[in-house]
Design a protein around this motif. Structure first.
Motif, PDB file in Angstrom:
ATOM      1  N   UNK A   1     -10.425 -13.233  -0.973  1.00 34.37           N
ATOM      2  CA  UNK A   1     -10.892 -13.372  -2.355  1.00 34.37           C
ATOM      3  C   UNK A   1     -10.634 -12.091  -3.154  1.00 34.37           C
ATOM      4  N   UNK A   2     -10.820 -10.948  -2.496  1.00 36.82           N
ATOM      5  CA  UNK A   2     -10.631  -9.676  -3.200  1.00 36.82           C
ATOM      6  C   UNK A   2      -9.176  -9.490  -3.606  1.00 36.82           C
ATOM      7  N   UNK A   3      -8.268  -9.648  -2.655  1.00 33.00           N
ATOM      8  CA  UNK A   3      -6.866  -9.375  -2.990  1.00 33.00           C
ATOM      9  C   UNK A   3      -6.283 -10.450  -3.900  1.00 33.00           C
ATOM     10  N   UNK A   4      -6.866 -11.646  -3.897  1.00 30.57           N
ATOM     11  CA  UNK A   4      -6.401 -12.694  -4.810  1.00 30.57           C
ATOM     12  C   UNK A   4      -6.945 -12.513  -6.227  1.00 30.57           C
ATOM     13  N   UNK A   5      -7.936 -11.631  -6.384  1.00 28.36           N
ATOM     14  CA  UNK A   5      -8.500 -11.440  -7.721  1.00 28.36           C
ATOM     15  C   UNK A   5      -7.470 -10.860  -8.686  1.00 28.36           C
ATOM     16  N   UNK A   6      -6.500 -10.125  -8.172  1.00 30.00           N
ATOM     17  CA  UNK A   6      -5.447  -9.567  -9.022  1.00 30.00           C
ATOM     18  C   UNK A   6      -4.307 -10.566  -9.223  1.00 30.00           C
ATOM     19  N   UNK A   7      -4.087 -11.407  -8.228  1.00 34.82           N
ATOM     20  CA  UNK A   7      -2.974 -12.360  -8.280  1.00 34.82           C
ATOM     21  C   UNK A   7      -3.457 -13.709  -7.755  1.00 34.82           C
ATOM     22  N   UNK A   8      -4.219 -14.450  -8.563  1.00 33.83           N
ATOM     23  CA  UNK A   8      -4.777 -15.724  -8.102  1.00 33.83           C
ATOM     24  C   UNK A   8      -3.695 -16.730  -7.715  1.00 33.83           C
TER      25      UNK A   8
ATOM     26  N   UNK B   1     -12.140  -9.022   9.844  1.00 33.52           N
ATOM     27  CA  UNK B   1     -11.049  -8.157   9.391  1.00 33.52           C
ATOM     28  C   UNK B   1     -11.528  -6.714   9.379  1.00 33.52           C
ATOM     29  N   UNK B   2     -10.855  -5.876  10.175  1.00 34.16           N
ATOM     30  CA  UNK B   2     -11.206  -4.455  10.248  1.00 34.16           C
ATOM     31  C   UNK B   2     -10.065  -3.542   9.804  1.00 34.16           C
ATOM     32  N   UNK B   3      -8.844  -3.913  10.158  1.00 33.50           N
ATOM     33  CA  UNK B   3      -7.683  -3.108   9.808  1.00 33.50           C
ATOM     34  C   UNK B   3      -6.574  -4.012   9.262  1.00 33.50           C
ATOM     35  N   UNK B   4      -6.007  -3.606   8.123  1.00 35.24           N
ATOM     36  CA  UNK B   4      -5.007  -4.437   7.443  1.00 35.24           C
ATOM     37  C   UNK B   4      -3.735  -3.632   7.197  1.00 35.24           C
ATOM     38  N   UNK B   5      -2.598  -4.250   7.490  1.00 33.75           N
ATOM     39  CA  UNK B   5      -1.300  -3.655   7.206  1.00 33.75           C
ATOM     40  C   UNK B   5      -0.641  -4.425   6.069  1.00 33.75           C
ATOM     41  N   UNK B   6      -0.287  -3.724   4.995  1.00 35.31           N
ATOM     42  CA  UNK B   6       0.463  -4.320   3.884  1.00 35.31           C
ATOM     43  C   UNK B   6       1.945  -3.999   4.086  1.00 35.31           C
ATOM     44  N   UNK B   7       2.793  -5.009   3.983  1.00 36.35           N
ATOM     45  CA  UNK B   7       4.228  -4.818   4.138  1.00 36.35           C
ATOM     46  C   UNK B   7       4.957  -5.965   3.471  1.00 36.35           C
TER      47      UNK B   7
ATOM     48  N   UNK C   1       0.692  -1.157  17.074  1.00 35.59           N
ATOM     49  CA  UNK C   1       0.491   0.271  17.351  1.00 35.59           C
ATOM     50  C   UNK C   1      -0.731   0.822  16.630  1.00 35.59           C
ATOM     51  N   UNK C   2      -0.993   0.288  15.438  1.00 31.64           N
ATOM     52  CA  UNK C   2      -2.120   0.759  14.630  1.00 31.64           C
ATOM     53  C   UNK C   2      -3.428   0.026  14.955  1.00 31.64           C
ATOM     54  N   UNK C   3      -3.364  -1.009  15.773  1.00 31.99           N
ATOM     55  CA  UNK C   3      -4.561  -1.783  16.078  1.00 31.99           C
ATOM     56  C   UNK C   3      -5.004  -2.668  14.933  1.00 31.99           C
ATOM     57  N   UNK C   4      -4.031  -3.117  14.160  1.00 25.73           N
ATOM     58  CA  UNK C   4      -4.307  -3.954  12.989  1.00 25.73           C
ATOM     59  C   UNK C   4      -4.611  -5.388  13.419  1.00 25.73           C
ATOM     60  N   UNK C   5      -5.487  -6.063  12.666  1.00 30.56           N
ATOM     61  CA  UNK C   5      -5.794  -7.461  12.958  1.00 30.56           C
ATOM     62  C   UNK C   5      -5.283  -8.419  11.873  1.00 30.56           C
ATOM     63  N   UNK C   6      -4.858  -7.878  10.715  1.00 29.92           N
ATOM     64  CA  UNK C   6      -4.417  -8.713   9.603  1.00 29.92           C
ATOM     65  C   UNK C   6      -3.226  -8.068   8.899  1.00 29.92           C
ATOM     66  N   UNK C   7      -2.222  -8.871   8.572  1.00 26.45           N
ATOM     67  CA  UNK C   7      -1.068  -8.391   7.816  1.00 26.45           C
ATOM     68  C   UNK C   7      -1.033  -9.111   6.472  1.00 26.45           C
ATOM     69  N   UNK C   8      -0.820  -8.353   5.404  1.00 25.79           N
ATOM     70  CA  UNK C   8      -0.615  -8.927   4.074  1.00 25.79           C
ATOM     71  C   UNK C   8       0.836  -8.681   3.696  1.00 25.79           C
ATOM     72  N   UNK C   9       1.574  -9.764   3.461  1.00 28.59           N
ATOM     73  CA  UNK C   9       2.978  -9.652   3.080  1.00 28.59           C
ATOM     74  C   UNK C   9       3.170 -10.119   1.644  1.00 28.59           C
ATOM     75  N   UNK C  10       4.332  -9.790   1.109  1.00 26.23           N
ATOM     76  CA  UNK C  10       4.745 -10.380  -0.170  1.00 26.23           C
ATOM     77  C   UNK C  10       5.502 -11.685   0.096  1.00 26.23           C
TER      78      UNK C  10
ATOM     79  N   UNK D   1     -11.110  -2.652  -1.151  1.00 20.83           N
ATOM     80  CA  UNK D   1     -11.635  -3.042   0.169  1.00 20.83           C
ATOM     81  C   UNK D   1     -11.860  -1.798   1.025  1.00 20.83           C
ATOM     82  N   UNK D   2     -12.704  -0.914   0.530  1.00 16.47           N
ATOM     83  CA  UNK D   2     -12.919   0.379   1.192  1.00 16.47           C
ATOM     84  C   UNK D   2     -13.588   0.253   2.557  1.00 16.47           C
ATOM     85  N   UNK D   3     -14.222  -0.877   2.815  1.00 18.26           N
ATOM     86  CA  UNK D   3     -14.862  -1.070   4.113  1.00 18.26           C
ATOM     87  C   UNK D   3     -13.856  -1.404   5.205  1.00 18.26           C
ATOM     88  N   UNK D   4     -12.612  -1.635   4.807  1.00 18.89           N
ATOM     89  CA  UNK D   4     -11.550  -2.002   5.737  1.00 18.89           C
ATOM     90  C   UNK D   4     -10.489  -0.902   5.744  1.00 18.89           C
ATOM     91  N   UNK D   5     -10.007  -0.527   6.935  1.00 17.32           N
ATOM     92  CA  UNK D   5      -8.928   0.452   7.041  1.00 17.32           C
ATOM     93  C   UNK D   5      -7.613  -0.204   6.673  1.00 17.32           C
TER      94      UNK D   5
END
Length: 253
Positions: A1-8, A34-40, A53-62, A239-243
């Motif tokens: 919901x947070x990341x979609x607020x800019x681009x619904x 969701x604790x760690x997110x990688x944007x790519x 390698x980073x221990x990420x649990x979620x990826x956000x792509x374009x 989303x400061x609560x998430x790395x």
């Protein structure tokens, strides 16, 4: 919901209503926390490796991790990346056309970069969200080409036109915006002397050159990674609560 607020996701639907195709949103959902997110920009073997390698649990792509309908998931087939993400416990969210046309989205950021912060929307899709940005240039094509290379950190451009041509106005279309660029010229939405975009087929190149336009084609990755990084900078503050991490695949720059 947070990341979609800019681009619904409603912006993607608006593009679909205009004849485009998209598949944005939560595409792979294997766990709820969701604790760690990688944007790519892309879901790739390289981005999955970095996520592990980073221990990420979620990826956000374009670009959508799943673009067209699939019937099976095969680790040795065309759906290998979907299988790898799932096996490695990675949620995948893709923000594609909605982020392309959003205010503050990828297309706007590209136009703002090339226009030094001053630009005009070419084609309004819905509520001042749209595609294509027009901006002043006022220099020779050769000089502006150097600026584009520097600003987008690439040397892999293709330029059509006399390098001594004085360019008054440019128009940029992020990603593979060739058809939108041609339609904008044909329909009088822009009178730019120069088109900046990526992935332009030959018949569009010839049509634009025949109509007196100069063209700079930059790598698709370079044209969109700048704006996606801006989106990441915004998201990490929301989303400061998430790395959060950002991964650039320099193979495609």
């Amino acid at each position: 919901d947070i990341i979609e607020s800019k681009a619904p996701l409603s912006l993607s639907k608006a593009m679909l209503d205009n004849g485009a195709y998209d598949n944005s949103g939560l595409l792979i959902n294997v766990h709820s926390e969701v604790k760690k997110v990688l944007f790519t920009l892309d879901l790739s073997k390289a981005s999955i490796k970095r996520a592990k390698r980073l221990g990420v649990d979620t990826i956000v792509t374009h670009h959508p991790a799943i673009y067209t309908p699939i019937k099976t998931v095969d680790i040795d087939g065309d759906t290998e990346l979907v299988a790898l993400a799932t096996i490695n416990g990675l949620n995948v969210i893709s923000m594609h056309l909605n982020l392309d046309i959003a205010n503050g989205g990828i297309d706007q950021e590209l136009g703002s970069l090339l226009g030094n912060g001053k630009y005009k929307l070419v084609e309004n899709v819905v509520s001042e969200n749209g595609y294509g940005r027009e901006f002043s240039v006022n220099c020779k094509l050769s000089e502006f080409r150097k600026q584009v290379r520097q600003k987008l950190s690439t040397k892999r451009d293709i330029c059509y036109g006399n390098l001594n041509t004085f360019i008054k106005k440019g128009a940029s279309f992020c990603g593979g915006g060739s058809s939108s660029a041609l339609n904008a010229v044909k329909n009088g939405l822009t009178d730019a002397d120069l088109i900046v975009t990526s992935d332009m087929p030959h018949h569009v190149i010839t049509a634009l050159v025949e109509s007196g336009k100069c063209i700079i084609l930059v790598p698709h990755y370079s044209a969109e990674n700048y704006g996606f990084k801006k989106y990441y900078d915004w998201a990490k503050d929301q989303i400061k609560s998430v790395t959060t991490y950002f991964f650039i695949d320099k193979r495609f720059m």
